[in-house]
Scaffold this active site. Structure first.
Site, short mmCIF file in Angstrom:
data_model
loop_
_atom_site.label_atom_id
_atom_site.label_comp_id
_atom_site.label_asym_id
_atom_site.label_seq_id
_atom_site.Cartn_x
_atom_site.Cartn_y
_atom_site.Cartn_z
N ASP A 104 0.83 -1.20 0.00
CA ASP A 104 0.00 0.00 0.00
C ASP A 104 0.86 1.25 0.00
O ASP A 104 2.02 1.23 0.46
CB ASP A 104 -0.89 0.04 1.25
CG ASP A 104 -1.89 -1.10 1.27
OD1 ASP A 104 -2.26 -1.58 0.19
OD2 ASP A 104 -2.29 -1.49 2.38
N1 URA Z 1 -1.38 -5.79 4.11
C1 URA Z 1 -1.78 -4.49 4.15
O1 URA Z 1 -2.74 -4.16 4.83
N2 URA Z 1 -1.06 -3.60 3.44
C2 URA Z 1 0.01 -3.90 2.71
O2 URA Z 1 0.61 -3.03 2.10
C3 URA Z 1 0.41 -5.25 2.69
C4 URA Z 1 -0.31 -6.17 3.39
#
Ligand code: URA
Length: 249
Positions: A104
């Protein structure tokens, strides 16, 4: 060289072998100037393969990089909104590398990038979930019951899907904050944040510290390193297992 056409296209970094079969079936692959529709067709040394009018060839050597992705960077190669992307951190000499899965915008940490399309496919296939470990800072002090729910799996997320068992290791517990390492095999959208939301401890900060055999270690934020021979061999073994199980074609 004597390779099946779909493998040749995948090794050229165009797409997975399955997607290559789709291209062949669509009639957009030419072998020595003629359209090929035979999925079993093999390619020999000296043959010229074109996909949608562009000549493609497997690279003798692929590049495999580990990036310590900073926060506020998008896991794409181009961003229409002009934000910083993971491609901005790849040395130009490495060419166009594709991220293996995604982190993310507000997650930092380990992201592998490569031009080995087949490897990307094997490592991101949901049926062959590679274990990923995240260091999560959580709001509140986590109680034993919440750990047990995550360890057991079966937590129903906001979209109705159930989590699989996760490994949890406590790193620090303070009155209003907990730090844990959580290892999961799944890779659904915002999976870790949604898991901790479901047990009432929202994630305050998230960093990926391991992807299968590759650890983030002390790689400085915003920098890359080549994977070691040992890491590469371990990833190749994962790929071979995926091939043997028919997960990757
Ligand atoms: N889980 C999440 O919530 N975000 C990420 O970037 C990777 C795994």
């Amino acid at each position: 060289m004597d390779l099946r056409l779909n493998r040749y296209i995948a090794q050229a970094g165009v797409c997975s072998r399955r997607a290559a079969d789709g291209l062949i079936a669509r009639g957009v692959v030419h072998l020595n100037g003629a359209v090929v529709r035979d999925l079993g067709r093999r390619v020999a040394a000296g043959d010229v393969v074109e996909v949608e009018g562009h000549a493609v060839a497997p690279r003798a050597e692929h590049a495999y990089l580990a990036l310590n992705k900073p926060l506020e960077v998008v896991t794409t190669l181009d961003d229409p909104q002009g934000r910083t992307t993971v491609a901005d951190f790849v040395p130009a000499a490495k060419g166009r590398l594709v991220p293996v899965g995604r982190l993310d915008w507000d997650t930092s940490g380990l992201l592998i990038l490569t031009d080995d399309g087949e490897m990307v496919h094997a490592l991101t296939h949901p049926r062959f979930g590679v274990e990923k470990t995240y260091r999560a800072t959580l709001r509140g002090q986590m109680e034993t019951a919440a750990f047990a729910r995550l360890r057991d799996g079966g937590i129903v997320l906001d979209d109705g899907t159930k989590t699989r068992p996760a490994k949890i290791r406590v790193i620090a517990q303070r009155r209003d904050e907990s730090v844990v390492d959580v290892s999961i095999h799944e890779g659904r959208n915002r999976q870790v944040r949604r898991m901790f939301d479901a047990v009432g401890h929202p994630v305050v900060a998230l960093e990926r510290v391991r992807f299968g055999p590759v650890a983030l270690g002390d790689l400085p934020l915003g920098t890359t390193r080549d994977l070691t021979e040992r890491e590469l061999r371990a990833l190749q073994e994962i790929r071979e297992r995926a091939l043997a199980r028919g997960v990757v074609r």
